[in-house]
Design an enzyme around this catalytic site. Sequence first.
Site, short mmCIF file in Angstrom:
data_model
loop_
_atom_site.label_atom_id
_atom_site.label_comp_id
_atom_site.label_asym_id
_atom_site.label_seq_id
_atom_site.Cartn_x
_atom_site.Cartn_y
_atom_site.Cartn_z
N LYS A 77 5.23 2.52 3.95
CA LYS A 77 5.64 1.42 3.08
C LYS A 77 6.71 0.53 3.69
O LYS A 77 7.22 -0.36 3.01
CB LYS A 77 6.18 1.97 1.75
CG LYS A 77 5.18 2.81 0.97
CD LYS A 77 5.83 3.34 -0.30
CE LYS A 77 4.88 4.25 -1.05
NZ LYS A 77 5.51 4.81 -2.26
N ASP A 151 -9.50 8.53 10.28
CA ASP A 151 -10.70 7.75 9.97
C ASP A 151 -11.49 7.39 11.23
O ASP A 151 -12.66 6.99 11.13
CB ASP A 151 -10.32 6.46 9.25
CG ASP A 151 -9.52 6.71 7.98
OD1 ASP A 151 -9.70 7.78 7.38
OD2 ASP A 151 -8.71 5.84 7.60
N MET A 193 -12.60 11.38 2.64
CA MET A 193 -11.76 10.24 3.03
C MET A 193 -12.41 9.38 4.10
O MET A 193 -13.45 9.73 4.65
CB MET A 193 -10.41 10.75 3.53
CG MET A 193 -9.44 11.13 2.42
SD MET A 193 -7.85 11.62 3.14
CE MET A 193 -6.81 11.55 1.67
N ARG A 299 -6.15 15.96 5.65
CA ARG A 299 -5.09 15.50 6.54
C ARG A 299 -4.27 16.65 7.12
O ARG A 299 -3.67 16.51 8.18
CB ARG A 299 -4.13 14.56 5.79
CG ARG A 299 -4.68 13.20 5.50
CD ARG A 299 -3.54 12.28 5.08
NE ARG A 299 -3.99 10.94 4.82
CZ ARG A 299 -4.23 10.02 5.76
NH1 ARG A 299 -4.05 10.33 7.03
NH2 ARG A 299 -4.64 8.83 5.45
#
Length: 373
Positions: A77, A151, A193, A299
């Site tokens: 973030k 990914d 995911m 993850r």
Amino acid sequence: MKEIRKIAIMTGGGDCSGLNPVIRAVVRTAIMKYGLEVVGIRHGYHGLYHGDFVKLGLEDVEEIITKGGTILYSSNKDNLFQYPVRDANGEFVRDENGKLTYEDVSDVGVENLNKAGIDAVFILGGDGTLTSGRDFARKGVNVIAIPKTIDNDLAFTDFTFGFDTAISVATEGLDRVRTTGMSHHRIMVVEIMGRGAGWMTLHAGIAGAADVILLPEIPYDINKVAEKIKADKANGKEFSIVACSEGAKSLDGKQVILKVREDSPDPIRLGGVGSVVADQLEKLVGSEARATTLGHIQRGGVPTAHDRVLSSRYGYAAVELCMKGDFGKMVALQGEQMTAVSLEDVIGQKTKNVDPNGELVTMAKAMGVCFGD
């Protein structure tokens, strides 16, 4: 070129298995081969902004090759080039339309690096993290980038570390729901995911012998999926396994959004498509359907042997690149060789997506897998 004596390393964005082995490889190569001093920047760009630096020695990385996550922690973030403004009470400052206001605080990060005497910084991250890495390189920081994403969707590199571990976990998930599907004659939908890229779902779906694989790159017709399952049922198969990417799109092109985080550079959080697909199939097929979302277990955990080796290669190659003074580059795996590409070329490129007409999809279809198209 200024002599390199002190380097820093940081991890940004989502965590994955393989980050710690990269950190280990960087630290050990830097110290044992070149006698460098190594500093860790904790909490990604948040730590860079607040000067949260810690010395890293050989003893700090001795036992981390088997650990998931990152000992340096992470943040997804904190874009210092577009940092949300807060008031004295810590609340976000908004404009007259209620939108967040931002400021560029990147100079603070540069100043903190200079005050600490850091000659080069190693940045581990995906597209968002490395975009800021490029921007810091433009400001004169000696940046070495290392691509990170489960990914496997970054351009210019064939495989990223963490991907193998994640698809191994996803494959195990498919294996485990298979026995329940067989026992109860159910349709078992497993949401995997991957955001807008279907690599994880495609690999896990093939390895887990899924009957249906739904990918973002191939919009699906739920009626065709139902027809496939009905046909299998007519041929005596009483259960079905559906591997469904979290970014899978129906024919209308829409994805299922779980929530939006306005304070994040990547605000869209996908999730929930597995439940949508299960509900639709239950009505269309007439068999009970259950959805399982693997989520963040993909993850975490112990990195596979493949990822430990790949991570070590990335870390070693990054240090070698640094000592050559070849900055502003991202280490990349192309074929069997570790190489490097300019961050200027990497950033802004489209993500690497599954080719709907590629070998893996073609092979899976030849073996009877339905993609809903």
